[in-house]
Design an enzyme around this catalytic site. Structure first.
Site, short mmCIF file in Angstrom:
data_model
loop_
_atom_site.label_atom_id
_atom_site.label_comp_id
_atom_site.label_asym_id
_atom_site.label_seq_id
_atom_site.Cartn_x
_atom_site.Cartn_y
_atom_site.Cartn_z
N SER A 136 -4.58 10.45 -4.15
CA SER A 136 -3.26 10.17 -4.71
C SER A 136 -3.35 9.32 -5.96
CB SER A 136 -2.39 9.45 -3.68
OG SER A 136 -1.20 9.00 -4.27
N TYR A 149 -0.89 2.00 1.37
CA TYR A 149 -1.19 3.41 1.16
C TYR A 149 -2.08 3.58 -0.07
CZ TYR A 149 -0.17 8.31 -0.13
OH TYR A 149 -0.26 9.63 -0.48
#
Lengths: 244, 439
Positions: A136, A149
Site C-alpha cells: 500500500s 496499518y
C-alpha cells in the site's frame, strides 16, 4: 498452456479482479481464503467466463505454522503467487486495543511474509516463478489517520524489496503493488477523490501487465507516483503538521 | 450521500449508495427504508436513483454456469461481458438494447427491447427464470410461465430485486450481420418498408428529425440477420467470430450547450443520409456485431455532446392502427420546433407481454433533446400527441413525465399500484421516478 496462479486472500474485491485478469489469459486459478466455501460462486464465475480450471483452498494468513503444509498441499507449485491478504482496521480501535493492533500488523505483514517465504523457497528451488505482493501507498510514509496499518504495509513493502533482491538472480521475480485508493469493500463509505480512486478491475489489469512485463514496483494509477513522491519529499518538520 | 443521475445526466439527485456483493448484503439492506436497485446506470432518467437509498448491484456480477444455451448469472453481469465470454463460443444475446453496457438485472427490470421485437419479443422472453428477493426478504425462483413473472418484467425494480437469472442465448454462426439498407424518402415509404419486411430478423430506422413537408419521416432503414458461416468470405471462415476491434473514441469533455444546433445537426443528418444511400447501393453486405448493434458504444461518454445540462429522451410506442397518423404528427411537431435531435430512432414492435412492460404492437419512436425549457415544452406537446393516438411511454427513458399523464396513457398503472400495495413492495422499493410518477 499457462501456469497456475495462486491468489491468497481471494475474497477481496481486488483479488477477484486479479483472478479474472489471469483467468482471461488462460491460467488455471487456485483461490485461497479462510473460508473457501464462500468462494464457490467466484469459482463458478471464472470457470463459466473463461473456461479455466479453478480450485479452492483453505488458507489462514495468521496460522503461520500451517503455511508450509499449505504450499505442499497445493495441486502444484504455482507459476505465479499473488498475496492480496490485508486488513485496514480502524485507527482509533487499533490505537485503543493492542489485540486489534496486533491483528492489523500480523495480517498485513507477518502472515503475508510467512506464506511468501515458503513459496519463495519452493520457487527458488525450481528456478522460476513470480511473486506478487499487494502492499500500500500507506506504507510509504506514516500518517496519523492510519499509521498502524501503514507501518505494517511499510514492513511488507520492505520485505518484498528484500525478497526481490534475494531472488533476482534465481529466476524468480517479485512485484510490489501499491494500489492507492481503490473502490472496494475496505474503502466503502469513505469519501475518495475520483481521480485518485481506481476500480478493482483496474488493479487486475495493472497486476497482469506488471507480471507480464516483469515490473518491480507498480502503482495502479500513475498519478499516485507523483502524489507519493511529493508526500515523501516533504521535510518532517512540515509533514508532521499536515493532516493528509 | 452521492449525487446520481441517469445516462442523460438529468435530473441529478442526492441518494445514499450501497454496493452489494451477495444475496446476504441485499437482504440486510432491505430493512433500512425505501431503496431501488441500480445496474450500470444506462437508463436515461431517474429510474435507477433511489428515493433515499440506491443499491449498486455491480458487485453481484458473477456468471454461475452455462448449459444447453442458458446462462445462469447474477443480476450485475453486463451484457458486454456475456458477449465477450460467449460470442467466441457461438452464442449471442437473443435480445439486446442499443448499448451493451447494461446489466442483466436492469434489462429485466426495464424489459428492454432490441431491433427484433417484431419477431422475437423483448428481453424477458429469453429469461427462463429469475431469483427475486421480495419486500419481506424472502427469495423465490420465478419461472417465465409463472404468473408472478409478469409482475417482474418491466416493473423497474419496484416489485422486488432480481438477484440471479437464467438467460437463454441465441446460437450464431459468426460475429457478423448481413445488412441491407433502404433509404425511405417519406414516412409512408419507411412504414411500408417495415411492413413489407416483417420477416427480417432485425430492423431499425434512423430518422432525420429536421426533415419537413414532403421529406417528413425521411429515414435510413437497416435490416439485418446473423450471417451464417457460409455468408463470410473464405478467409474469414476460419475464425468467424473474430471481428476488427474498433477503438473507443471518448468525448473528452462536455461540449458547450450550443454545439448541437440546427446547423450542426442538419450537417450530421445530411451526412448520415448520404452514407445510407451509399450503403443501399452496395446491396446486402456484412457489418460486425458491434457496429450493427452498438454504434454509439464506440463513442465513450457520448452524452457529453449535449453539454453539461444533459439531455432527455422521448420514447413512446403507438398502436399499429394509429401509428402512421401519430408518427406524422409527432415528426411534424419535432421538425417545426427545430430542436436538435440527431439520434432519432424508429422501430416496429410486436405484441405486448407481461403486466407492465413497455412494448405493444405498433411503432416506437425515440429522440433525444438537450435539457431546456423549450425541450420540455416540446415534449409536453409530444405527450399530447402520443396520448391522443393511444400510445404510451417507456419508463427506462423517462425523466420528466407527470404522474397524471402516465395514468392517463397507461390503464395498467392502477393494477400495478394495487399489486405493489398487496405485496408490500410499495413500502420497500421506491425510486425518484416511482415517487414522481406515484407508482
Amino acid at each position: 498452456m499457462s501456469g497456475a496462479v495462486l491468489v491468497l486472500g481471494a475474497t477481496s474485491d481486488m483479488a477477484r479482479e486479479i483472478a479474472r485478469a489471469f483467468a482471461a489469459k488462460g491460467h488455471p486459478i487456485r483461490l485461497a481464503a479462510r473460508v473457501p466455501e464462500r468462494l464457490a460462486d467466484d469459482k463458478a464465475d471464472l470457470e463459466t467466463r473463461f473456461g479455466v480450471p479453478v480450485t479452492l483452498h483453505a488458507f489462514d494468513a495468521l496460522d503461520t505454522a500451517a503455511h508450509a503444509g499449505f504450499v505442499a498441499g497445493l495441486p502444484e507449485l504455482p507459476e505465479i503467487a499473488v498475496c492480496a491478504v490485508g486488513l485496514m482496521g480502524d485507527q482509533a480501535e487499533t490505537a485503543a486495543d493492542p489485540e486489534a493492533a496486533a491483528r492489523v500488523m500480523r495480517t498485513n505483514f507477518e502472515g503475508p511474509a510467512s506464506i511468501l517465504e515458503r513459496l519463495a523457497d519452493a520457487m527458488e528451488a525450481r528456478g522460476s516463478g513470480t511473486i506478487v505482493g499487494i502492499s500500500s501507498v500507506a506504507g510509504l510514509r506514516g500518517r496519523a489517520s492510519n499509521y498502524v496499518y501503514g507501518a505494517a504495509k511499510a514492513g511488507f513493502t520492505a520485505y518484498l524489496s528484500g525478497l526481490r533482491n534475494r531472488l533476482a538472480k534465481r529466476g524468480v521475480h517479485v512485484v510490489t503493488v501499491l494500489p492507492g485508493f481503490v473502490r472496494t469493500r475496505m474503502t466503502e463509505g469513505l469519501d475518495l477523490p475520483d481521480r485518485l480512486t481506481a476500480e478493482p478491475s483496474e488493479v487486475g489489469a495493472a497486476v497482469l501487465r506488471g507480471v507480464e512485463k516483469g515490473r518491480n514496483i507498480i502503482y495502479v494509477r500513475p498519478v499516485w507516483q507523483v502524489v507519493m513522491t511529493i508526500i515523501r519529499a516533504l521535510p518532517e518538520p512540515i509533514f508532521k503538521k499536515t493532516s493528509l | 450521500m452521492t449525487v446520481l443521475s441517469g445516462w442523460g445526466g438529468y435530473p441529478r439527485i442526492d441518494t445514499e449508495v450501497l454496493r452489494v456483493r451477495d444475496e446476504a448484503d441485499v437482504a440486510r439492506a432491505l430493512d433500512g427504508g425505501p431503496l431501488i436497485p441500480r445496474g450500470n446506470g444506462r437508463s436515461y432518467g431517474d429510474s435507477a436513483i433511489g428515493a433515499g437509498r440506491t443499491l449498486d448491484m455491480r458487485g453481484m456480477d458473477r456468471m454461475l454456469g452455462f448449459a444447453d444455451g442458458v446462462l445462469t448469472a447474477e443480476a450485475g453481469v453486463l451484457l458486454s461481458d456475456v458477449i465477450e465470454a460467449f460470442l467466441p463460443r457461438g452464442w449471442f444475446p437473443a435480445v439486446t438494447p442499443g448499448t451493451r453496457f447494461v446489466t442483466l438485472g436492469g434489462a429485466i427490470a426495464a424489459d428492454v427491447h432490441g431491433k427484433n421485437h417484431h419477431l422475437d419479443g423483448s428481453f424477458c422472453d429469453f429469461v427462463d427464470w429469475v431469483d427475486m428477493i421480495g419486500p419481506g426478504g424472502a427469495v423465490r425462483r420465478v419461472a417465465r410461465d409463472d404468473p408472478g413473472f409478469d409482475w417482474i418484467r418491466g416493473a423497474m425494480g419496484l416489485t422486488g430485486i432480481v438477484l440471479r437469472a437464467g438467460l437463454r442465448l441465441r446460437p450464431v454462426e459468426s460475429g457478423w450481420i448481413r445488412q441491407e439498407v433502404r433509404v425511405a424518402d417519406t414516412l409512408d415509404e419507411a412504414v411500408e418498408a417495415f411492413e413489407s419486411r416483417l420477416d427480417a430478423p432485425y430492423a431499425v430506422a434512423w430518422i432525420d428529425g429536421l426533415a419537413r413537408g414532403a421529406a417528413l419521416g425521411r429515414s435510413v432503414i437497416a435490416f439485418g440477420r446473423h450471417a451464417a458461416r457460409d455468408d463470410l468470405p473464405p478467409e474469414a471462415r476460419t475464425d468467424p467470430f473474430a471481428v476488427p476491434r474498433r477503438r473507443e473514441v471518448p468525448v473528452p469533455f462536455h461540449l458547450p450547450d450550443f454545439a448541437l444546433n440546427r446547423f450542426t445537426v442538419r450537417a450530421f443528418n445530411a451526412a448520415n443520409l448520404a452514407a445510407g444511400r451509399r450503403a443501399e447501393a452496395k446491396g446486402p453486405h456484412l457489418v460486425d456485431w458491434a457496429r450493427y448493434f452498438y454504434p454509439l458504444d464506440a463513442l465513450k461518454h457520448w452524452p457529453r455532446l449535449y453539454g453539461r445540462r444533459g439531455f432527455m429522451q422521448f420514447q413512446c410506442v403507438l398502436p399499429l392502427e394509429t401509428s402512421r397518423a401519430g408518427l406524422a404528427a409527432l415528426l411534424d411537431r419535432i421538425a417545426a420546433a427545430g430542436l436538435a435531435s440527431p439520434l432519432a430512432v424508429l422501430k416496429r414492435m410486436g405484441p405486448q407481454a407481461g403486466r407492465f412492460s413497455f412494448p405493444m404492437e405498433g411503432y416506437t419512436l425515440a429522440l433525444d433533446f438537450p435539457v431546456s425549457d423549450r425541450s420540455l415544452a416540446l415534449m409536453t406537446a409530444l405527450d399530447d400527441i402520443t396520448d391522443g393516438h393511444g400510445g404510451r411511454f417507456y419508463l427506462a427513458k423517462d425523466s420528466r413525465l407527470p404522474a397524471r399523464r402516465l395514468a392517463a396513457t397507461d390503464p395498467r398503472v392502477e393494477a400495478f399500484r394495487a399489486e405493489r400495495a398487496r405485496s408490500g413492495a410499495d413500502r420497500v422499493f421506491a425510486s425518484a421516478q416511482s415517487e414522481r410518477l406515484k407508482l
